[in-house]
Design an enzyme around this catalytic site. Structure first.
Site, mmCIF file in Angstrom:
data_model
loop_
_atom_site.group_PDB
_atom_site.id
_atom_site.type_symbol
_atom_site.label_atom_id
_atom_site.label_comp_id
_atom_site.label_asym_id
_atom_site.label_seq_id
_atom_site.Cartn_x
_atom_site.Cartn_y
_atom_site.Cartn_z
ATOM 1 N N ALA A 76 -10.095 -3.978 8.702
ATOM 2 C CA ALA A 76 -8.648 -3.765 8.757
ATOM 3 C C ALA A 76 -8.307 -2.470 8.002
ATOM 4 C CB ALA A 76 -7.916 -4.983 8.216
ATOM 5 N N SER A 77 -7.357 -2.507 7.075
ATOM 6 C CA SER A 77 -6.870 -1.267 6.455
ATOM 7 C C SER A 77 -7.811 -0.643 5.437
ATOM 8 C CB SER A 77 -5.504 -1.503 5.807
ATOM 9 O OG SER A 77 -4.509 -1.604 6.795
#
Length: 466
Positions: A76-77
């Protein structure tokens, strides 16, 4: 529960005195598994040496295949720091400047005067591409970066604010950065990451990966992301729930996410950042320095990473990652060179895990997870607990008595009810961390408050009244 609490609260104290950190961490992790259903992989290291590494639970709830050290998670981030590295590598090679504008690469866009530096620091003012695509995209098709750019060029959605005016977290900016990497290098984002980052660092299990929804390639030992369905009373993949459809039709978008890796490979990455393995020392320092204040100056953002300068354990470099089915946290404390990596594939709370392990490795006071149960107390006791406080974890706060309840006012005016579990101890669900926090009031012989303790993310700190 009494048996679990007895073992967890007493056994670690003796181990800690002997500096048997792996055993203490393992007892702590067993509490997280038993109390909070932790499912994921954990790695903790100090001064370049791995102290603790373990996998807990399933990589696939349907097949009951277990996680192991080689399990690969969608980061993800946390992917953003890899995208930032790609841009900075091109900068070091004089193939672009951080002062270059977005329209230099995409003249069809309506956004003027946005620089690469502003994309890196989330100060561009760009609108959220996820919201735009939710309204404007044919969800029967999977979108890729070029699709998002085409929609934004056509719709001309205005900026949220003037570039450079303030900080606002932006997935859109990092999507554009990945596309800039492709334009400048002439290679796909996947290929550039592999050739310039993963292979040079020996990150053999890492890749930029558009998942099973948009790619025929399957990763061995892949950790599928799961969320809990209240109606089904079981963990399911997000694809099966309509409100998480974004995981399917935006599956082709890269830059703000889609780097996949293991805890072991991420530790190699951490060492590369510390030792300026890929970048010039000056550019590496720039990436990890305080570029702009965030959260009212409580922390700062660099390029793809956050710098926390208010942690009682010292300055840290960190980033979280969240996408349906996944929640992660990766942090390194600069002075002590403690690195902690927590990857979860069932929407766990990795910040709590990381904080607890950090307390253990720093010989600090902390609290094992336990089940909090609300009780009834005399409302007249609440008045002695009210007042304005300064919390080490978040700054100014206020405890109020309202209609027989103790209410915490924190985080820009947000309020949350503190429920009693004894006459002098209260718990609440923190609105930011989504974890249980507590206030405990220590009384003197006359019944007056002598000391106040606040525990959040398992970190116990004495607080002062203002």
């Amino acid at each position: 529960m009494k048996r679990i609490l007895g073992l967890l609260l007493l056994f670690p104290l003796a181990l800690n005195a002997q500096k048997n950190y792996p055993a203490v961490i393992d007892s702590f992790m067993k509490a997280e598994v038993n109390i909070n259903n932790f499912n994921g992989n954990v790695l903790a290291a100090k001064s370049g040496t791995i102290i603790y590494q373990k996998a807990f639970g399933y990589r696939n709830y349907y097949t009951k295949q277990l996680l192991d050290y080689n399990s690969v998670f969608d980061l993800a981030s946390i992917s953003k720091q890899f995208t930032a590295m790609g841009i900075l590598l091109l900068k070091d090679r004089n193939q672009l400047s951080l002062a270059d504008t977005l329209r230099k690469f995409f003249p069809e866009l309506p956004y003027n005067n946005i620089t690469i530096r502003q994309l890196l620091t989330h100060t561009s003012g760009l609108p959220d591409y996820i919201e735009i695509m939710e309204r404007k995209w044919d969800k029967k098709k999977i979108a890729f970066n070029n699709d998002v750019i085409a929609v934004m060029a056509k719709e001309k959605v205005p900026l949220n604010f003037h570039p450079g005016e303030k900080w606002e977290y932006s997935n859109t900016g990092y999507m554009f950065l990945a596309s800039i990497i492709e334009k400048v290098s002439g290679k796909s984002y996947n290929q550039f990451m592999a050739e310039n980052i993963f292979k040079p660092l020996g990150m053999e299990s890492s890749r930029a990966y558009n998942t099973r929804r948009s790619s025929p390639v399957e990763i061995p030992d892949y950790a599928y992301g799961f969320i809990y369905s209240d109606s089904l009373e079981s963990f399911v993949i997000p694809d099966s729930i309509a409100r998480y459809d974004v995981v399917r039709y935006l599956d082709g978008v890269q830059g703000d996410g889609t780097v996949n890796s293991t805890t072991g490979d991420l530790f190699k990455w951490d060492r590369a950042l510390k030792n300026s393995t890929l970048l010039s020392e000056s550019t590496q320092n720039e990436m990890l320095s305080k570029q702009c204040p965030i959260y009212g100056g409580y922390a700062h953002y660099g390029y793809g990473v956050m710098i926390n300068n208010n942690d009682p354990l010292g300055i840290s470099i960190a980033h979280s990652g969240t996408w349906p089915g996944y929640k992660h946290y990766m942090i390194r404390y600069i002075d002590t060179d403690i690195c902690i990596i927590v990857l979860t594939n069932n929407n766990g709370n990795p910040g709590v895990i990381s904080s607890g392990i950090a307390q253990i490795l720093n010989d600090k006071s902390f609290e094992f997870s336990y089940i909090h149960k609300e009780t009834t107390i005399d409302p007249s006791l609440l008045k002695k607990y009210t007042g304005k406080y300064f919390l080490p974890s978040s700054g100014p706060a206020e405890l109020l008595e309202r209609n027989g309840n103790l209410v915490l006012k924190i985080y820009g005016g947000r309020e949350v009810e503190c429920k009693p579990e004894s006459d002098n101890k209260f718990f609440y669900k923190d609105p930011v961390n989504k974890s249980i926090a507590t206030f405990e009031f220590e009384m003197d012989n006359s019944g007056l408050v002598q000391k106040i303790y606040h525990t959040i993310n398992l970190t116990k700190s004495e607080v002062r009244k203002q």
